[in-house]
Design a protein around this motif. Structure first.
Motif, PDB file in Angstrom:
ATOM      1  N   ALA A  65       0.835  -1.209   0.000  1.00 31.37           N
ATOM      2  CA  ALA A  65       0.000   0.000   0.000  1.00 31.37           C
ATOM      3  C   ALA A  65       0.867   1.256   0.000  1.00 31.37           C
ATOM      4  CB  ALA A  65      -0.930  -0.009   1.205  1.00 31.37           C
ATOM      5  N   VAL A  68       2.145   2.376  -3.460  1.00 34.53           N
ATOM      6  CA  VAL A  68       1.223   3.201  -4.244  1.00 34.53           C
ATOM      7  C   VAL A  68       1.238   4.642  -3.754  1.00 34.53           C
ATOM      8  CG1 VAL A  68      -1.168   3.485  -4.990  1.00 34.53           C
ATOM      9  CG2 VAL A  68      -0.230   1.183  -4.680  1.00 34.53           C
ATOM     10  N   SER A  69       1.054   4.843  -2.456  1.00 33.15           N
ATOM     11  CA  SER A  69       1.008   6.215  -1.934  1.00 33.15           C
ATOM     12  C   SER A  69       2.371   6.895  -2.026  1.00 33.15           C
ATOM     13  CB  SER A  69       0.510   6.217  -0.491  1.00 33.15           C
ATOM     14  OG  SER A  69       1.321   5.409   0.337  1.00 33.15           O
ATOM     15  N   GLN A  87      -6.238   5.745  -2.335  1.00 33.83           N
ATOM     16  CA  GLN A  87      -7.230   4.877  -1.709  1.00 33.83           C
ATOM     17  C   GLN A  87      -8.614   5.106  -2.308  1.00 33.83           C
ATOM     18  OE1 GLN A  87      -3.791   4.552   0.029  1.00 33.83           O
ATOM     19  NE2 GLN A  87      -4.748   6.520   0.425  1.00 33.83           N
ATOM     20  N   GLU A  90      -8.688   3.380  -5.582  1.00 37.09           N
ATOM     21  CA  GLU A  90      -8.783   1.937  -5.359  1.00 37.09           C
ATOM     22  C   GLU A  90     -10.214   1.529  -5.010  1.00 37.09           C
ATOM     23  OE1 GLU A  90      -4.163   1.741  -3.748  1.00 37.09           O
ATOM     24  OE2 GLU A  90      -5.843   1.511  -2.342  1.00 37.09           O
ATOM     25  N   THR A  94     -12.508  -1.040  -7.065  1.00 40.76           N
ATOM     26  CA  THR A  94     -13.086  -2.206  -6.405  1.00 40.76           C
ATOM     27  C   THR A  94     -14.564  -2.343  -6.749  1.00 40.76           C
ATOM     28  OG1 THR A  94     -11.519  -1.976  -4.570  1.00 40.76           O
ATOM     29  CG2 THR A  94     -13.461  -3.331  -4.177  1.00 40.76           C
ATOM     30  N   PRO A 133      -3.808   0.181   4.960  1.00 39.34           N
ATOM     31  CA  PRO A 133      -3.588  -0.757   3.856  1.00 39.34           C
ATOM     32  C   PRO A 133      -4.845  -1.480   3.394  1.00 39.34           C
ATOM     33  CG  PRO A 133      -2.014  -1.125   5.649  1.00 39.34           C
ATOM     34  CD  PRO A 133      -3.067  -0.213   6.173  1.00 39.34           C
ATOM     35  N   LEU A 136      -6.126  -1.227  -0.529  1.00 43.62           N
ATOM     36  CA  LEU A 136      -5.444  -2.039  -1.537  1.00 43.62           C
ATOM     37  C   LEU A 136      -5.711  -3.522  -1.311  1.00 43.62           C
ATOM     38  CD1 LEU A 136      -3.553  -2.180  -3.961  1.00 43.62           C
ATOM     39  CD2 LEU A 136      -1.631  -2.297  -2.365  1.00 43.62           C
ATOM     40  N   LEU A 139      -9.156  -4.298  -2.813  1.00 39.91           N
ATOM     41  CA  LEU A 139      -9.085  -4.290  -4.277  1.00 39.91           C
ATOM     42  C   LEU A 139      -8.420  -5.562  -4.784  1.00 39.91           C
ATOM     43  CD1 LEU A 139      -9.262  -2.994  -7.070  1.00 39.91           C
ATOM     44  CD2 LEU A 139      -7.145  -1.758  -6.551  1.00 39.91           C
ATOM     45  N   ALA A 140      -7.323  -5.963  -4.150  1.00 37.20           N
ATOM     46  CA  ALA A 140      -6.617  -7.168  -4.595  1.00 37.20           C
ATOM     47  C   ALA A 140      -7.484  -8.404  -4.449  1.00 37.20           C
ATOM     48  CB  ALA A 140      -5.320  -7.328  -3.803  1.00 37.20           C
ATOM     49  N   CYS A 166      -3.103 -12.202  -7.137  1.00 37.78           N
ATOM     50  CA  CYS A 166      -3.814 -11.112  -6.464  1.00 37.78           C
ATOM     51  C   CYS A 166      -3.846 -11.332  -4.955  1.00 37.78           C
ATOM     52  CB  CYS A 166      -5.235 -10.998  -7.014  1.00 37.78           C
ATOM     53  SG  CYS A 166      -5.332 -10.322  -8.683  1.00 37.78           S
ATOM     54  N   ALA A 173       0.070  -6.308   1.075  1.00 32.84           N
ATOM     55  CA  ALA A 173      -0.607  -5.133   1.612  1.00 32.84           C
ATOM     56  C   ALA A 173      -0.886  -5.280   3.101  1.00 32.84           C
ATOM     57  CB  ALA A 173      -1.914  -4.886   0.860  1.00 32.84           C
TER      58      ALA A 173
END
Length: 621
Positions: A65, A68-69, A87, A90, A94, A133, A136, A139-140, A166, A173
């Protein structure tokens, strides 16, 4: 023709809900915001997930996570928006993925309902606007479920491998929480994939290898890197990422035997049990449609199994009910009975399964509303959900008091209308009114909580929750119970550790303190040291320079030792130590161990200066 415009409207509305006024929450969780800042300044800190750019210690999670940030901050500069926007994006992704997963086998109507349910779930509105976190991770996991659904259509190994990868990303994450979906993925494919059993087993094993490989590569790099060349693994008791993953962030959460982190067996986390998901502290986060999801999931599966025949579509629909149903049951049971650290926002992991089951189950029964049993069950679900929403809303009596009665009355009237829709000659107007009333009744409560969540700035960490105040939660599962040893104060959500409230309410040092800390700040590796990452994060974000979090997140990690700290001070690598007062270290938390020894040594050998109520020690003398 209507499906694509409806999806666009759903995603735009979700983007507004998750993104509007996002910067008002400041850094939200300053712990992770500081780590994103560090990652934007140092690629080494970015890779390891370091709290500070000088790579003293990592956060107490795996760093996906933060990747990404950290990239967002590196590209757009440090600001609350650059930290929090990933976020929100994401969250929109999602919702889109869940819509796509449900639509493949159940149609656009069911998919749209699933997407709306997920979007307005209060804990989703909270965590997709927050830099924990969990965004993410969710979403995964939804991406993994989509991969399994595609794999089930033609028993394709590639899609199943993608699903495993995934889950591995989810591990990177938030560690072992990601594996909660593995039973659902494996059972659905092993039972329903259209290929011989031996091949199914081989494919699941290959997907398992992909899952392990997609997470293990980073763990292996950390394990093989000598400790002197990398930061200390925050949250671990022995600088070992495997111990962190399997202990504090793994089985320790289940058994209550956490060996690091907060350093105490529990801080009023509530008693595990069957009722935890419906409790005062948790119910308003995710449980609005949880009973409906369980009922509709079982009923939908039974209906398709009994009347769907041997068609490929019926076979796929049964697989979908099993996939999302096992996901929901496994995750809910784990969260309900885990004896260690539990926070209500963990329940974001339930939201996609709840949303999918509601959409699929309601869509299945609505299409068969000519059957009296289908309409009776739908009517019962609508009425029951309206009653349950009334109960949840009644827990916040000062929040829009008119809404409780409105939801209840609308739900009962909609349930009555649903019963009339089974008649072949029912006017289209009646069907539309029944469907609209049912949607309003079951979604008004969580939507109102989500709008309140988005409209009120939220910051902090462990005490973050969606929706308005729930007075019954003050001494309930989240913060009630025995004293924690830190000292407690009564805040908006009840009895909380004083240091959490302090860090939530005070987020900026005064100009005088900031001017002092920035004096010759480029001459030191760490501009300031403080016990605990929460305090250090405030100064790191304010000064833009690395701050040493003595003892890691909670101040109880065994690093640095007193000897190591003394060496850093002698080498002129630490300028100031902050202790006491607003935004100062809560040295009382470090009553034992290395942090206590460091604090005591500083107090004995250095003269404090108090500026605007903050006690500061100059270590450069």
């Amino acid at each position: 023709m209507w499906a694509r415009p409806a999806l666009i409207v759903l995603l735009l509305a979700t983007a507004v809900l998750y993104g509007w006024g996002l910067g008002a929450s400041g850094w939200a969780n300053s712990f992770y915001a500081a780590a994103a800042q560090a990652g934007s300044a140092s690629w080494k800190a970015w890779f390891f997930g370091s709290f500070d750019a000088s790579n003293f210690i990592t956060v107490d999670k795996t760093p996906a996570a933060l990747w990404v940030s950290g990239l967002s901050v590196r590209i757009f500069g440090l600001s609350p928006l650059s930290v929090l926007a990933p976020q929100a994006l994401e969250g929109v992704a999602t919702v889109a993925l869940l819509y796509s997963a449900v639509r493949r086998w159940f149609g656009a109507g069911a998919a749209l309902l699933s997407g709306v349910v997920l979007a307005v779930t209060p804990v989703a509105a909270l965590m997709f606007r927050f830099n924990n976190p969990d965004a993410l991770l969710t979403l995964a996991l939804v991406a993994g479920a989509y991969g399994v659904i595609r794999a089930l259509e033609h028993a394709r190994t590639g899609w199943l491998v993608l699903a495993g990868a995934c889950v591995g990303l989810g591990f990177l994450a938030k560690m072992l929480e990601a594996v909660l979906v593995v039973p659902a993925f494996a059972i659905a494919f092993l039972v329903f994939a259209p290929t011989p059993v031996r091949r199914r087993i081989r494919q699941v094993l290959v997907a398992g290898a992909a899952m392990v490989g997609s997470a293990a590569w980073w763990v292996a790099v950390v394990e093989l890197t000598p400790a002197r060349y990398r930061p200390y693994v925050g949250g671990s008791s022995d600088n070992d990422v495997l111990q962190l993953a399997l202990g504090y962030n793994g089985f320790g959460r289940l058994t209550g035997n956490e060996t690091a982190g907060l350093g105490v067996p529990r801080i009023g986390w509530g008693e595990p049990g069957w009722g935890r998901m419906f409790s005062a502290a948790v119910g308003g986060q995710v449980a609005w449609l949880l009973p409906a999801a369980l009922v509709l999931g079982v009923a939908g599966f039974a209906w398709v199994a009994a009347r769907g025949g041997a068609s490929a579509r019926a076979h796929q629909q049964r697989a979908a009910f099993v996939l999302w149903g096992v996901w929901l049951v496994v995750a809910a049971l784990v969260f309900s009975f885990m004896a260690g650290i539990f926070h209500p926002y963990y329940t974001l992991a339930l939201a996609p399964a709840v949303a999918a089951l509601v959409g699929m189950g309601a869509g299945t029964l609505w299409r068969r509303r000519s059957d009296a049993r289908a309409t009776a069950l739908l009517a019962a679900v609508v009425a029951g959900t309206a009653v349950w929403s009334y109960v949840l809303l009644d827990r916040s009596p000062r929040f829009e008091p008119w809404l409780r009665g409105t939801v209840l009355l609308t739900g009962l009237l909609a349930a009555a209308l649903v019963l009339f829709t089974r008649r072949p000659g029912t006017l289209r107007t009646v069907r539309v009114a029944a469907a609209t009333g049912a949607m309003i009744a079951v979604l008004a409560g969580p939507a109102a909580y989500s709008l309140q969540t988005a409209s009120v700035p939220r910051s902090g960490g462990a005490d973050t929750a969606a929706g308005p105040e729930v007075p019954a939660a003050r001494h309930g599962p989240m913060w009630g119970g025995a004293a924690d040893g830190f000292g407690a104060v009564t805040g908006a959500r009840g009895s909380r550790p004083a240091w959490l409230v302090l860090n939530r309410q005070l987020s900026q040092p005064s100009p005088q303190v900031l001017a002092l800390l920035k004096r010759d700040d480029d001459s030191y590796r760490w501009v300031v040291a403080a016990v605990g990452s929460r305090t250090a994060a405030t100064y790191q974000l304010s000064t833009g320079r690395p701050a040493m979090a003595v003892g890691g997140f909670s101040g109880r990690d065994p690093t640095p030792t007193l000897a190591q700290f003394q060496q850093d001070v002698a080498a002129k690598e630490i300028h100031y130590f902050v202790a006491g007062g607003p935004l100062g270290s809560d040295v009382s938390r470090a009553r034992t161990g290395d942090s206590a020894q460091i604090a005591n040594w500083i107090q004995r050998h250095y003269t404090p200066t108090t500026i605007d109520g903050v006690t500061i020690y100059d270590l450069s003398g």
